[in-house]
Design a protein around this motif. Structure first.
Motif, PDB file in Angstrom:
ATOM      1  N   PHE A 148      -2.169  -6.932   7.702  1.00  0.00           N
ATOM      2  CA  PHE A 148      -1.625  -6.617   5.894  1.00  0.00           C
ATOM      3  C   PHE A 148      -1.266  -6.073   5.649  1.00  0.00           C
ATOM      4  N   ASP A 149      -0.463  -4.759   6.303  1.00  0.00           N
ATOM      5  CA  ASP A 149       0.688  -4.071   5.975  1.00  0.00           C
ATOM      6  C   ASP A 149       1.712  -5.038   5.643  1.00  0.00           C
ATOM      7  N   PHE A 150       1.554  -5.884   5.885  1.00  0.00           N
ATOM      8  CA  PHE A 150       3.346  -6.813   5.637  1.00  0.00           C
ATOM      9  C   PHE A 150       3.113  -6.936   3.609  1.00  0.00           C
ATOM     10  N   VAL A 151       1.868  -6.307   2.879  1.00  0.00           N
ATOM     11  CA  VAL A 151       1.289  -5.941   1.506  1.00  0.00           C
ATOM     12  C   VAL A 151       3.226  -5.113   1.082  1.00  0.00           C
ATOM     13  N   PHE A 152       3.307  -4.433   1.484  1.00  0.00           N
ATOM     14  CA  PHE A 152       4.203  -2.919   0.841  1.00  0.00           C
ATOM     15  C   PHE A 152       5.487  -4.127   1.497  1.00  0.00           C
ATOM     16  N   ARG A 153       5.920  -4.795   1.373  1.00  0.00           N
ATOM     17  CA  ARG A 153       6.637  -5.469   1.688  1.00  0.00           C
ATOM     18  C   ARG A 153       8.143  -4.395   2.866  1.00  0.00           C
TER      19      ARG A 153
END
Length: 729
Positions: free
Chosen positions: A336-341
């Protein structure tokens, strides 16, 4: 014709490398045809992405004889855009935005710095013309095109595709993320010599075998109501509340079915336990091609299975890291670190667009992790993936925030809960004290849980002094990994229901989840109602209540319990204290769920620090522009890293020979030592490490020991014993 290399070790031409991409492209298309991607464009970017490597500076770097030139090399992705057949794409009816997405996906398939001038970039593209005349690749077919001048309408090196605020921008951003992310996945797989995806054609059969085993013991056995509900809703996003012991692992796998999936849990120990259970009892063959676990210590866990002849650890590790396995059990931060794009996030969200994600133990997440989870689920929903939240207790604020963020899901009215009663609770209106506990040490196995390490040490030392020679133990997070593991093994054995060993274990919240233990009596400080019910799960875990009282909760009386006001929210503590005092005595599982819903409803939390932190974090992450952060920044922010990994001075002195041998191995070059030997050295070194919070680290002195140019280890000047862990002298 010249042979232009894509890679030097082992040597591979651009054509050979692209062939491997196309093979993986076909594999992905065959296994997941419903992915919302334009398959023609994905094939096109696979064909073109590395053509810029024809430039002579790159060929010189990879050791090709005809390579030449001086100066800084332009990243090859920015050069590959010279081969985009934009006229053909226009004729095919692709829009301006769609063609821009093709350019961007190729140019940024590696996230390289834009630190060159536009004039140098244009000159290098013109120089490619000569190489293009010497290059032949039949699979380009009608897509073979070169232009010495890139159409600025579609691309210039500083341009980016942002998420934007309009529906049209969001749709273009989605197309870009899928195109670039899947190109990355296919490219990584081709470079790593693995398949981009392995098929899940086994899980439902494995579940049938599992049910057959149950029936062999009990002919009446069948999936329970929770598990049947999950099978009926395989195509929905769902949120279900189910009591511990209702077979949530099987329920999650039945919802997953024969699809690609990720099973997320908050703690490494819980992940390791579920991985062991699934690979030993459910998916019992070809595990290295079917089920993986992904967290910061994956390699060391895989080393435990090295005796398995079917398993090539390095290949298994590569498949796991590249998310190629059908089922992966992992921590939240791995996905879920992708939420920071951040720059390079696309391959994760693109993978989740055709995956199903199971979220277990949601009540364990802090406000910041909960914020990332809610935002992550909203992206997964928008991009086509599915999710399921399974939890014993559900803070009402979670579903409210999911709805606020536009996430659709199904939630059954039914709560999957049994009628059994396991706990009867007495509220004690004082701080936790050893004098209260002592009289109960009468052939009992006692678990004491304190909110802070300092309080746990105090209670432990008092009980140890009083019960000299008896089995009194302490476990918390400030033991080195080697000692912590030994303690976890010991408490697991002492905590088995049929154990007859009289003992007292004093612990912190490290035992709240994941450890499958079942003590006779629980004495605990109050933290909050949710944490309390997690703690209760370590006492009479699988037994019906057969005593008057088995849980004693110290609510601090006129004071507050340790940790309140620092890492425990004051308002939530106060509300929990009030409601629990109204419900002392026998507690049914349904009543526990109701109490959590009341304390964690949006209305009850409003104004609390927890609520404010959660909302602020959601807004904070949303406020970032895409690509504003790099991956290293995000790792720090996501893990909320406010601690330092150290080796205590005494541990270093007592194990100097072994620690130094790890240093020697880690200083060797890749020609002198294999990757596996380095991973083993790193794993062995980690056995002597412990994570200490910033405030404690700043109190002591430390020496930074350099391993090599990239790695250091901190020797921390503090006292240490395997009995009580770290202490300041």
């Amino acid at each position: 014709m010249q042979k232009y290399l894509a890679k030097s070790n082992p040597k591979e031409t651009i054509q050979e490398h692209t062939d491997n991409l196309l093979k993986n492209y076909q594999r992905l298309k065959k296994l997941y045809p419903a992915v919302e991607i334009d398959w023609y464009l994905l094939e096109l970017v696979c064909l073109l992405h590395d053509l810029g490597k024809m430039n002579l500076l790159f060929q010189k770097k990879v050791g090709n004889d005809f390579g030449k030139g001086k100066g800084e090399e332009i990243p090859h992705g920015y050069l590959s855009v010279a081969f985009v057949p934009d006229s053909k794409l226009e004729e095919m009816g692709y829009s301006e935005d769609e063609i821009k997405v093709v350019y961007q996906a190729i140019a940024r398939h590696h996230e390289r710095k834009y630190d060159f001038s536009d004039s140098d970039w244009k000159k290098e593209i013109i120089r490619l013309e000569e190489q293009w005349t010497n290059f032949n690749y039949s699979r380009l077919g009608e897509n073979a095109e070169y232009s010495s001048e890139v159409e600025m309408l579609y691309f210039y090196p500083g341009s980016r595709t942002f998420e934007g605020n309009s529906a049209a921008d969001a749709e273009t951003f989605k197309k870009y993320v899928l195109l670039k992310g899947l190109l990355n996945r296919i490219d990584f797989a081709a470079s790593g010599g693995i398949d981009v995806e392995l098929e899940n054609d086994f899980l439902m059969d494995s579940m049938k075998v599992q049910l057959a085993h149950f029936k062999a013991e009990n002919p009446e056995a069948d999936w329970n109501s929770l598990q049947k509900y999950m099978m009926r809703h395989q195509n929905d996003n769902i949120v279900v509340i189910a009591e511990t012991g209702m077979g949530k692992t099987e329920a999650g796998l039945l919802w997953l079915g024969n699809n690609k999936g990720f099973f997320t849990l908050p703690l490494r120990t819980a992940i390791n336990a579920i991985y062991e259970r699934i690979t030993k009892n459910i998916v019992t063959t070809n595990q290295a091609e079917r089920v993986g676990l992904l967290h910061s210590e994956t390699y060391s866990q895989y080393l435990l299975h090295e005796g398995n002849a079917e398993m090539d650890i390095d290949e298994y590790y590569t498949r796991t890291r590249q998310m190629s396995l059908p089922v992966t059990i992992c921590t939240l931060d791995q996905l879920f670190d992708f939420v920071f794009r951040y720059a390079g996030f696309e391959h994760k969200l693109a993978t989740l667009s055709y995956s199903k994600v199971i979220i277990d133990e949601i009540q364990m997440y802090s406000s910041d992790l909960l914020a990332y989870l809610i935002l992550g689920l909203s992206y997964i929903d928008k991009f086509g993936g599915k999710f399921c939240i399974m939890t014993a207790t559900l803070p009402g604020i979670v579903t409210d925030l999911l709805l606020e963020n536009g996430v659709n899901f199904v939630q059954p009215k039914e709560k999957f809960v049994s009628s059994r009663v396991r706990h009867s609770m007495e509220m004690v209106h004082t701080e936790i004290e050893s004098e209260f506990i002592k009289p109960f040490f009468n052939n009992n196995r006692i678990l004491v849980i304190c909110n802070t390490i300092n309080k746990a040490k105090k209670i432990y030392l008092e009980l140890k002094e009083h019960f000299q020679g008896e089995e009194i133990h302490l476990i918390h997070s400030q033991f080195i990994k080697k000692d912590r593991s030994a303690k976890e093994d010991a408490i697991f054995k002492d905590g088995q229901k049929d154990s007859t060993k009289k003992c007292i274990w004093v612990a912190t919240q490290v035992v709240e989840a994941s450890l499958d233990i079942d003590f006779d009596l629980l004495f605990t400080e109050l933290s909050d109602v949710n944490g309390l019910f997690q703690r209760m799960g370590r006492c009479y875990r699988n037994r019906a209540l057969d005593v008057d009282t088995n849980v004693y909760v110290f609510d601090g009386g006129a004071k507050v319990c340790s940790g309140v006001g620092t890492f425990i929210d004051k308002l939530i503590f106060g509300n929990s204290k009030t409601i629990l005092n109204e419900h002392a005595g026998v507690l049914t599982e349904e009543k526990k769920m109701e109490l959590v819903e009341q304390v964690y409803s949006t209305e009850a939390l409003s104004g609390s620090e927890f609520y404010n932190d959660l909302i602020e974090m959601i807004n904070y992450v949303k406020a970032f522009d895409s690509y504003e952060l790099d991956k290293a920044d995000v790792r720090m922010r996501f893990r909320n890293i406010n601690s330092v990994s150290v080796i205590p001075e005494k541990v270093w002195q007592e194990n100097a020979e072994e620690i130094n041998s790890c240093f020697v191995a880690l200083r060797k070059t890749s020609k002198e030592i294999s990757t596996k030997e380095k991973m083993i050295a790193r794993t062995n070194l980690a056995e002597f490490m412990v994570s200490v919070p910033d405030y404690l680290y700043k109190k002591g002195k430390s020496v930074v020991r350099e391993i090599n140019r990239y790695e250091n280890v901190v020797e921390f000047k503090c006292g240490y014993s395997d009995e009580i862990g770290i202490f300041m002298q």
